[in-house]
Design a protein around this motif. Structure first.
Motif, PDB file in Angstrom:
ATOM      1  N   ARG A  82      -8.993   9.416  -6.970  1.00 56.63           N
ATOM      2  CA  ARG A  82      -8.489  10.677  -6.413  1.00 56.63           C
ATOM      3  C   ARG A  82      -7.584  10.644  -5.484  1.00 56.63           C
ATOM      4  N   ILE A  83      -6.168  10.576  -6.176  1.00 54.95           N
ATOM      5  CA  ILE A  83      -4.965  10.487  -5.225  1.00 54.95           C
ATOM      6  C   ILE A  83      -4.136  11.715  -5.425  1.00 54.95           C
ATOM      7  N   GLY A  84      -4.188  12.227  -4.058  1.00 52.69           N
ATOM      8  CA  GLY A  84      -3.392  13.680  -3.930  1.00 52.69           C
ATOM      9  C   GLY A  84      -4.125  14.697  -4.791  1.00 52.69           C
ATOM     10  N   ASP A  85      -3.347  15.596  -5.669  1.00 53.38           N
ATOM     11  CA  ASP A  85      -4.028  16.352  -6.306  1.00 53.38           C
ATOM     12  C   ASP A  85      -4.364  15.953  -7.742  1.00 53.38           C
ATOM     13  N   GLY A  86      -4.136  14.702  -8.213  1.00 56.77           N
ATOM     14  CA  GLY A  86      -4.390  14.157  -9.603  1.00 56.77           C
ATOM     15  C   GLY A  86      -5.437  13.211  -9.522  1.00 56.77           C
ATOM     16  N   ARG A  87      -5.579  12.636 -10.665  1.00 58.99           N
ATOM     17  CA  ARG A  87      -6.569  11.629 -10.974  1.00 58.99           C
ATOM     18  C   ARG A  87      -5.898  10.432 -11.367  1.00 58.99           C
ATOM     19  N   ALA A  88      -6.708   9.235 -11.631  1.00 60.50           N
ATOM     20  CA  ALA A  88      -5.873   8.104 -11.788  1.00 60.50           C
ATOM     21  C   ALA A  88      -5.558   7.980 -13.098  1.00 60.50           C
ATOM     22  N   ARG A  89      -6.126   8.560 -14.056  1.00 66.22           N
ATOM     23  CA  ARG A  89      -5.658   8.590 -15.452  1.00 66.22           C
ATOM     24  C   ARG A  89      -3.896   9.160 -15.440  1.00 66.22           C
ATOM     25  N   GLU A  90      -3.841  10.313 -14.739  1.00 64.93           N
ATOM     26  CA  GLU A  90      -2.712  11.009 -14.875  1.00 64.93           C
ATOM     27  C   GLU A  90      -1.533   9.924 -13.852  1.00 64.93           C
ATOM     28  N   THR A  91      -2.077   9.376 -12.978  1.00 60.71           N
ATOM     29  CA  THR A  91      -1.293   8.543 -12.175  1.00 60.71           C
ATOM     30  C   THR A  91      -0.701   7.512 -12.919  1.00 60.71           C
ATOM     31  N   VAL A  92      -1.601   6.771 -13.829  1.00 53.80           N
ATOM     32  CA  VAL A  92      -1.213   5.575 -14.605  1.00 53.80           C
ATOM     33  C   VAL A  92      -0.276   5.914 -15.723  1.00 53.80           C
ATOM     34  N   ALA A  93      -0.612   7.398 -16.139  1.00 60.44           N
ATOM     35  CA  ALA A  93       0.246   7.732 -17.250  1.00 60.44           C
ATOM     36  C   ALA A  93       1.849   8.017 -16.770  1.00 60.44           C
ATOM     37  N   LYS A  94       2.091   8.320 -15.394  1.00 58.20           N
ATOM     38  CA  LYS A  94       3.168   8.523 -14.928  1.00 58.20           C
ATOM     39  C   LYS A  94       3.999   7.369 -14.611  1.00 58.20           C
ATOM     40  N   ILE A  95       3.046   5.960 -14.521  1.00 55.46           N
ATOM     41  CA  ILE A  95       3.976   4.785 -13.956  1.00 55.46           C
ATOM     42  C   ILE A  95       3.799   3.638 -15.166  1.00 55.46           C
TER      43      ILE A  95
ATOM     44  N   GLY B 132       0.972  -0.997  -0.176  1.00 55.63           N
ATOM     45  CA  GLY B 132      -0.026  -0.006  -0.004  1.00 55.63           C
ATOM     46  C   GLY B 132       0.973   1.172   0.181  1.00 55.63           C
ATOM     47  N   ILE B 133       0.781   2.035  -1.101  1.00 56.39           N
ATOM     48  CA  ILE B 133       1.729   3.463  -1.077  1.00 56.39           C
ATOM     49  C   ILE B 133       0.799   4.535  -1.309  1.00 56.39           C
ATOM     50  N   GLY B 134       1.115   5.495  -0.318  1.00 55.09           N
ATOM     51  CA  GLY B 134       0.176   6.621  -0.478  1.00 55.09           C
ATOM     52  C   GLY B 134       0.515   7.689  -1.734  1.00 55.09           C
ATOM     53  N   ASP B 135       1.555   7.752  -2.434  1.00 53.03           N
ATOM     54  CA  ASP B 135       1.857   8.607  -3.372  1.00 53.03           C
ATOM     55  C   ASP B 135       2.490   8.027  -4.561  1.00 53.03           C
ATOM     56  N   VAL B 136       2.346   9.013  -5.718  1.00 53.07           N
ATOM     57  CA  VAL B 136       2.644   8.336  -6.806  1.00 53.07           C
ATOM     58  C   VAL B 136       4.238   7.966  -6.998  1.00 53.07           C
ATOM     59  N   SER B 137       4.975   9.004  -6.572  1.00 51.02           N
ATOM     60  CA  SER B 137       6.650   8.959  -6.733  1.00 51.02           C
ATOM     61  C   SER B 137       7.046   7.694  -5.888  1.00 51.02           C
ATOM     62  N   ALA B 138       6.426   7.304  -4.786  1.00 48.51           N
ATOM     63  CA  ALA B 138       6.713   5.949  -4.385  1.00 48.51           C
ATOM     64  C   ALA B 138       6.148   5.034  -4.950  1.00 48.51           C
ATOM     65  N   ALA B 139       5.291   5.055  -5.398  1.00 52.72           N
ATOM     66  CA  ALA B 139       4.781   3.799  -6.403  1.00 52.72           C
ATOM     67  C   ALA B 139       5.708   3.669  -7.478  1.00 52.72           C
ATOM     68  N   TYR B 140       6.070   4.493  -8.085  1.00 51.40           N
ATOM     69  CA  TYR B 140       6.851   4.656  -9.191  1.00 51.40           C
ATOM     70  C   TYR B 140       8.272   4.007  -8.951  1.00 51.40           C
ATOM     71  N   ARG B 141       8.743   4.480  -7.849  1.00 52.65           N
ATOM     72  CA  ARG B 141       9.959   3.781  -7.222  1.00 52.65           C
ATOM     73  C   ARG B 141       9.873   2.226  -7.027  1.00 52.65           C
ATOM     74  N   LEU B 142       8.689   1.842  -6.410  1.00 49.72           N
ATOM     75  CA  LEU B 142       8.260   0.575  -6.035  1.00 49.72           C
ATOM     76  C   LEU B 142       8.136  -0.335  -7.427  1.00 49.72           C
TER      77      LEU B 142
END
Length: 131
Positions: A71-84, A47-57
């Protein structure tokens, strides 16, 4: 008082690895408990609380399933998935939300396998459904 039935050894013997990205610590704990209850204690849930930590993991481990809160932090899942996305490998990807009606499924990347309301998230842990 409500209690869960005792765990049996009849769970799938295959070990699975799940990444759950959600900024709510209580939700992360609940998902871990539900997943291990449904799939067995050999299931690992990160369980990870932010996108940066998820990317590292994601750079250090491979996962069978990645679940992203819409709804994670200031973004949305679509942006999160794009980052990872470059680190997802063969992982299945699910978006969960308390507000599924806000998600435009037609605008989601093809790498997202399903969108579910949080109250239906247990369906992800049915061995025959997503894995």
């Amino acid at each position: 008082m409500f209690s869960f039935p005792e765990t049996t050894d009849e769970k799938p013997s295959v070990s699975r690895s799940i990444l759950y990205i959600d900024d709510d610590a209580d939700d992360r704990l609940l998902v871990k408990l539900i997943a291990q209850r449904a799939l067995g204690r050999s299931t690992t849930v990160h369980g990870i609380g932010d996108v940066s930590a998820a990317y590292r993991l994601l750079g250090e481990h491979s996962f069978d399933l990645v679940i992203v809160d819409n709804r994670i932090g200031d973004g949305r899942a679509r942006e999160t998935v794009a980052k990872i996305a470059d680190r997802l490998g063969d992982a299945r990807v699910a978006i969960v939300s308390d507000y599924v009606e806000e998600i435009d499924e037609d605008a989601l990347p093809a790498s997202i396998d399903c969108v579910l309301p949080k109250h239906d998230m247990h369906r992800l842990f049915d061995p025959g459904w997503l894995f």
